[in-house]
Motif scaffolding. Structure first.
Motif, short mmCIF file in Angstrom:
data_model
loop_
_atom_site.label_atom_id
_atom_site.label_comp_id
_atom_site.label_asym_id
_atom_site.label_seq_id
_atom_site.Cartn_x
_atom_site.Cartn_y
_atom_site.Cartn_z
N ALA A 69 0.82 -1.22 0.00
CA ALA A 69 0.00 0.00 0.00
C ALA A 69 0.85 1.27 0.00
CB ALA A 69 -0.91 0.00 1.22
N LEU A 70 1.97 1.23 0.71
CA LEU A 70 2.72 2.47 0.96
C LEU A 70 4.18 2.33 0.54
CD1 LEU A 70 1.33 3.32 4.54
CD2 LEU A 70 0.53 4.17 2.31
N PRO A 71 4.83 3.47 0.26
CA PRO A 71 6.25 3.41 -0.10
C PRO A 71 7.08 2.80 1.03
CG PRO A 71 5.32 5.59 -0.53
CD PRO A 71 4.29 4.83 0.23
N ILE A 72 8.26 2.30 0.72
CA ILE A 72 9.06 1.59 1.71
C ILE A 72 9.46 2.51 2.86
CG2 ILE A 72 11.28 0.41 2.06
CD1 ILE A 72 11.07 -0.53 -0.88
N ILE A 73 9.89 3.72 2.52
CA ILE A 73 10.34 4.64 3.58
C ILE A 73 9.57 5.97 3.52
CG2 ILE A 73 12.32 6.06 4.32
CD1 ILE A 73 14.10 3.66 3.61
N ARG A 74 9.35 6.49 2.32
CA ARG A 74 8.73 7.81 2.15
C ARG A 74 7.27 7.79 2.61
NH1 ARG A 74 11.48 12.22 1.44
NH2 ARG A 74 9.96 13.11 0.03
N PRO A 75 6.72 8.98 2.94
CA PRO A 75 5.32 9.05 3.32
C PRO A 75 4.43 8.79 2.11
CG PRO A 75 6.27 11.25 3.17
CD PRO A 75 7.41 10.30 2.99
N PRO A 76 3.16 8.44 2.36
CA PRO A 76 2.23 8.23 1.24
C PRO A 76 2.14 9.48 0.37
CG PRO A 76 1.20 7.63 3.33
CD PRO A 76 2.51 8.28 3.67
N PHE A 77 2.01 9.29 -0.95
CA PHE A 77 1.94 10.44 -1.86
C PHE A 77 1.07 10.01 -3.04
CE2 PHE A 77 3.25 13.37 -5.15
CZ PHE A 77 3.55 14.55 -4.48
N THR A 78 -0.06 10.68 -3.22
CA THR A 78 -0.96 10.31 -4.32
C THR A 78 -1.14 11.50 -5.28
OG1 THR A 78 -2.84 10.96 -2.96
CG2 THR A 78 -2.22 8.62 -2.93
#
Ligand code: RIB
Ligand code: CA
Length: 316
Positions: A69-78
């Protein structure tokens, strides 16, 4: 000629949806599975969109797996400003009768590649989170995959998400780093430098609308939002169909000119995060790790895309 087995990793997304339809419309492709990650829209919406677009194109039987669902380290970004609140612009689709398979997308990627070593082409047109974690979980896929084709990066062009970075790489630059340094022997990258110019216009959409039916209607409503975004943000009366261009390289590699090059990605500085760098002058003296697309036959591809959408519409 035997169709090319393809697994398509997506974040649907308007142009991802067009790539799914192109895969279904192309007899040169055997679409073995679709895997989804978060990106243009959150994972749950991407899964819903992927299922509904597969059903629209007559591919409800194609297994679709929800991935990371989410990037490995970075915050979610849509990217709701680019793809709309639902991820498919203004389009509304009937819900698919299919559900996502129980298998996780990362496991599906691994199992599809390992089931037929040397046969599967992985086309990755989303943030590379699923691909990177598949490599980490089962490193043997690096040698077992036939080719990996990635839509991502901005090498000698401005970014489309930051001044330097393209969306797929910016969302998960650490995943891109894993993929770039994985040692995949056949890693083809088609960057934003190229795909910005792979464009369709309202005239192209009108050509499809003349046929009538749900597929042109979907494309028209999804692309209507996409056209508005491109006009407002990039100032041209067209929209860049990045992901179908990447998919086409799986069966029409001669659409592109490529050059072997050492490529890396910034993962430390916030200012340059996700910037992809190409060593055109061999200054690092590091061996090439990618085949970078440096030219693409835009006109030939757009005509092929439209013809395939017309055929899919007529056969549906
Ligand atoms: O930068 C364009 C890419 O990011 C495309 O794959 C688009 O769908 C988004 O995922
Ligand atoms: Ca995408």
């Amino acid at each position: 000629m035997q169709p090319r087995p393809v697994v398509l990793d997506v974040d649907p997304g308007i142009d991802d949806a067009l790539a799914i339809l192109l895969a279904l419309a192309s007899p040169e492709i055997e679409l073995r599975a679709v895997t989804v990650t978060g990106g243009n829209c959150p994972l749950a919406e991407g899964v819903r969109n992927g299922l509904d677009v597969l059903a629209l194109g007559g591919g409800a039987h194609v297994p679709l797996a929800a991935g990371v669902a989410l990037p490995i380290i970075r915050p979610p970004f849509t990217a709701p400003e680019t793809h709309g609140a639902t991820g498919l612009g203004y389009a509304k689709l009937p819900p698919s009768p299919a559900a996502p398979i129980a298998e996780h997308g990362v496991d599906r990627l691994i199992n599809e590649i390992m089931a037929t070593p040397g046969e599967v082409t992985l086309v990755a047109v989303a943030p590379l989170t699923n691909v990177a974690l598949a490599i980490r979980k089962e490193p043997r896929i690096v040698q077992a995959v036939r080719e990996v084709i990635v839509m991502g990066g901005a090498v000698r062009a401005d970014g489309n998400t930051t001044p330097l970075a393209e969306f797929n790489v910016y969302v998960d630059p650490h995943a891109a780093h894993v993929v770039l340094h994985s040692g995949i022997p056949q890693l083809t990258i088609i960057p934003w430098d190229i795909t910005i110019n792979v464009r369709i216009t309202q005239t192209h959409v009108d050509r499809l609308l003349a046929l009538g039916g749900p597929i042109p209607a979907f494309i028209a409503e999804a692309v209507r939002f996409y056209l508005e975004f491109h006009e407002a943000h990039f100032g041209f009366a067209a929209c860049s169909i990045n992901d179908p261009a990447a998919l086409a390289l799986a069966f029409l590699p001669d659409l592109a000119q490529t050059t072997p090059i050492y490529m890396d990605v910034e993962i430390n500085s916030e200012t340059t995060m996700g910037k992809t760098v190409g060593d055109f002058l061999h200054l690092t003296q590091r061996p090439p790790n990618v085949r970078l697309v440096t030219a693409f036959d835009n006109e030939r591809f757009v005509e092929l895309f439209l013809e395939r959408m017309e055929k899919l519409t007529r056969n549906s």
